[in-house]
Design a protein around this motif. Structure first.
Motif, PDB file in Angstrom:
ATOM      1  N   VAL A 290       0.955  -1.410  -0.106  1.00 40.05           N
ATOM      2  CA  VAL A 290       0.538  -0.096   0.036  1.00 40.05           C
ATOM      3  C   VAL A 290       1.124   1.583  -0.349  1.00 40.05           C
ATOM      4  CG1 VAL A 290      -1.539   1.369   1.315  1.00 40.05           C
ATOM      5  CG2 VAL A 290      -2.128  -0.504   1.214  1.00 40.05           C
ATOM      6  N   GLU A 291       1.939   1.340   1.041  1.00 37.91           N
ATOM      7  CA  GLU A 291       2.878   2.242   0.779  1.00 37.91           C
ATOM      8  C   GLU A 291       3.360   2.589  -0.672  1.00 37.91           C
ATOM      9  OE1 GLU A 291       6.522   4.361   3.215  1.00 37.91           O
ATOM     10  OE2 GLU A 291       6.145   2.118   3.638  1.00 37.91           O
ATOM     11  N   LYS A 292       3.936   1.703  -1.036  1.00 35.85           N
ATOM     12  CA  LYS A 292       4.112   1.634  -2.661  1.00 35.85           C
ATOM     13  C   LYS A 292       3.505   2.383  -3.279  1.00 35.85           C
ATOM     14  CE  LYS A 292       8.194  -1.711  -2.706  1.00 35.85           C
ATOM     15  NZ  LYS A 292       8.734  -3.021  -3.752  1.00 35.85           N
ATOM     16  N   LEU A 293       2.269   1.938  -3.670  1.00 34.44           N
ATOM     17  CA  LEU A 293       1.228   2.072  -4.496  1.00 34.44           C
ATOM     18  C   LEU A 293       0.283   3.750  -4.339  1.00 34.44           C
ATOM     19  CD1 LEU A 293      -0.869  -0.626  -4.361  1.00 34.44           C
ATOM     20  CD2 LEU A 293       0.343  -0.015  -6.446  1.00 34.44           C
ATOM     21  N   CYS A 294       0.905   4.280  -3.290  1.00 27.97           N
ATOM     22  CA  CYS A 294       0.325   5.364  -2.701  1.00 27.97           C
ATOM     23  C   CYS A 294       1.161   6.586  -2.734  1.00 27.97           C
ATOM     24  CB  CYS A 294      -0.251   5.881  -1.217  1.00 27.97           C
ATOM     25  SG  CYS A 294      -1.354   4.869   0.003  1.00 27.97           S
ATOM     26  N   LEU A 295       2.313   6.222  -2.069  1.00 36.06           N
ATOM     27  CA  LEU A 295       3.197   6.484  -3.875  1.00 36.06           C
ATOM     28  C   LEU A 295       3.681   7.360  -5.094  1.00 36.06           C
ATOM     29  CD1 LEU A 295       6.446   5.863  -1.154  1.00 36.06           C
ATOM     30  CD2 LEU A 295       5.524   7.856  -1.246  1.00 36.06           C
ATOM     31  N   LEU A 296       3.472   6.005  -6.013  1.00 34.78           N
ATOM     32  CA  LEU A 296       3.701   5.753  -7.713  1.00 34.78           C
ATOM     33  C   LEU A 296       2.276   6.503  -7.769  1.00 34.78           C
ATOM     34  CD1 LEU A 296       4.832   2.160  -7.956  1.00 34.78           C
ATOM     35  CD2 LEU A 296       5.757   4.352  -7.484  1.00 34.78           C
ATOM     36  N   GLU A 297       1.516   6.253  -7.444  1.00 29.15           N
ATOM     37  CA  GLU A 297      -0.357   6.817  -7.593  1.00 29.15           C
ATOM     38  C   GLU A 297      -0.441   8.865  -7.092  1.00 29.15           C
ATOM     39  OE1 GLU A 297      -2.235   5.791  -9.642  1.00 29.15           O
ATOM     40  OE2 GLU A 297      -2.406   4.337  -9.898  1.00 29.15           O
ATOM     41  N   GLY A 298       0.169   9.139  -6.288  1.00 29.96           N
ATOM     42  CA  GLY A 298       0.183  10.165  -5.356  1.00 29.96           C
ATOM     43  C   GLY A 298      -1.127  10.635  -4.811  1.00 29.96           C
ATOM     44  N   THR A 299      -1.596   9.805  -4.002  1.00 29.33           N
ATOM     45  CA  THR A 299      -2.832   9.008  -2.825  1.00 29.33           C
ATOM     46  C   THR A 299      -2.330   9.256  -1.702  1.00 29.33           C
ATOM     47  OG1 THR A 299      -2.927   6.558  -3.243  1.00 29.33           O
ATOM     48  CG2 THR A 299      -4.100   7.904  -4.575  1.00 29.33           C
ATOM     49  N   GLU A 300      -3.190   9.134  -0.564  1.00 27.26           N
ATOM     50  CA  GLU A 300      -3.251   9.576   0.772  1.00 27.26           C
ATOM     51  C   GLU A 300      -3.182   8.027   1.084  1.00 27.26           C
ATOM     52  OE1 GLU A 300      -5.006  14.089   1.109  1.00 27.26           O
ATOM     53  OE2 GLU A 300      -6.020  12.226   2.240  1.00 27.26           O
TER      54      GLU A 300
END
Length: 401
Positions: free
Chosen positions: A67-77
């Motif tokens: 989740v942490e990676k995906l949030c960084l890559l998608e620009g989400t909180e």
């Protein structure tokens, strides 16, 4: 000021905290539950006064890293993982809707998402209206007083139609609606819907994010306050991703950029080779200049993606003969694999749609969807060319381009 790392670096270097063993790669946390230091910590964790893992149905270090990676890559909180892509699509909407709400959705959707809207949500008094991608001027008039959210996928499955995310984000904002985008085909490497105003970005991580046909999984990413509602729904309805799959998917993200570059490059070469082919009615790919939304694709996508579609002359029978004539390509109900895959949507993924519904979303009887893999492009070209020839009853050739 600390400089933001590039996409590829974030995907590789974002990891859960190391244990006392100083491992270079996060271990797999195959545990159903986690112990507490004392009764007070247990109380605090269950009352959301302290962050930490309680039970793997709620969270797990492997899934947290993903989740942490995906949030960084998608620009989400914030975000959560789910056991499948369809669990992500369903939960992203069901968690935020109530009986009496209305959904405005793009007509071009994956078959199972169509079934959720047409057969499952109506049982709960949740209605929907479909909007045509090629008629953006009609969307605003389709918004009803009880419309709660807009749901789209772009590029669409299997028609590869695009929705203008910037325009849609402004439309949702002007009417106070939630915007949910299925970003499965593009992945965060090619586009980031949140940067255009999407409140929720949903993924089937089974596809390009895994990239090797090994796992089933999904992810829901977005604004923190919305993810809190989705997390509550998922925590108690239970579509939890296994730690093992979470570990695999987190490792898969480390090669996403490299793989997507190859998928896209191969797909563009295949589309260019097939365009104008004597045995095809049409070829569709977002980065072909002949695509009706080519300029939009160039605006909101880094590259054209790993999917192309084409329609063989001869309808359903020819389409099925084409698949049966393939020697190397896989025939399977998946996409985003290292291996190139061919499917016939009219008789498989979208077979539950009526003939009229198939026509409305651009599924012709002879339509073939190809998920272009990482093989040498010449081998892909040769297999497809020879299958086209064999299904027409003409001699095979060697392709060297």
């Amino acid at each position: 000021m600390e400089r933001k790392q590039h996409f590829e670096t974030q995907a590789v270097r974002t990891q859960t905290e190391k244990s006392s063993h100083r491992e270079h790669t996060a271990p797999i946390y195959m545990t159903s539950s986690f112990t507490f230091e004392d009764a007070e910590q247990a109380r605090a964790l269950f009352n959301d006064e302290q962050e930490g893992n309680i039970y793997t149905r709620f969270s797990n270090p492997n899934n947290n890293e993903l989740v942490e990676k995906l949030c960084l890559l998608e620009g989400t909180e914030d975000g959560i993982t789910t056991a499948s892509g369809m669990a992500a699509m369903f939960s992203s909407m069901a968690a935020l809707l109530q009986s009496g709400d209305h959904i405005l959705a793009s007509r071009s959707l994956f078959g199972s998402t169509h079934q959720i809207l047409t057969r499952i949500f109506p049982k709960w008094g949740i209605t929907h209206t479909y909007a045509d991608i090629d008629k953006p001027e009609s969307w605003e008039n389709l918004i009803q007083p009880n419309t709660k959210l807009i749901f789209v996928e772009t590029p669409s499955n299997p028609g590869l139609d695009l929705v203008d995310l910037e325009w849609l984000g402004k439309l949702a904002g002007a009417h106070g609606l939630l915007l949910i985008v299925d970003n499965c085909f593009a992945t965060p490497y090619l586009q980031q819907p949140a940067s255009y105003g999407a409140h929720i970005v949903a993924h089937s991580t089974t596809k390009f994010i895994d990239g090797q046909g090994r796992t089933i999984g999904g992810a829901i990413l977005g604004k923190k306050e919305l993810i809190q509602e989705v997390r509550f729904f998922a925590r108690h309805s239970g579509p939890a991703l296994s730690p093992f799959n979470g570990w695999i998917l987190s490792k898969s993200l480390e090669t996403l950029a490299v793989r997507m570059d190859r998928h896209c490059d191969n797909a563009l070469k295949l589309a260019e080779y097939l365009e104008g082919h004597a045995e095809l009615e049409f070829v569709k790919y977002p980065f072909l200049s002949s695509h009706p939304q080519y300029e939009l694709a160039k605006k909101q996508m880094k590259k054209g993606g790993g999917l192309i579609t084409f329609s063989v002359k001869g309808g359903v029978e020819r389409g099925r003969k084409f698949l049966d004539s393939l020697q190397m390509l896989s025939i399977t109900a998946n996409l985003g694999d290292t291996r190139t895959i061919a499917t016939h949507p009219a008789s498989t993924t979208h077979s539950k749609l009526s003939a009229e519904e198939q026509q409305q979303v651009g599924i012709t009887p002879g339509l073939v969807r190809v998920s272009v893999g990482l093989e040498n492009i010449n081998d892909i070209l040769e297999d497809i060319e020879n299958a086209l020839r064999a299904s027409k009853g003409i001699s095979q050739v060697a392709v060297d381009k």
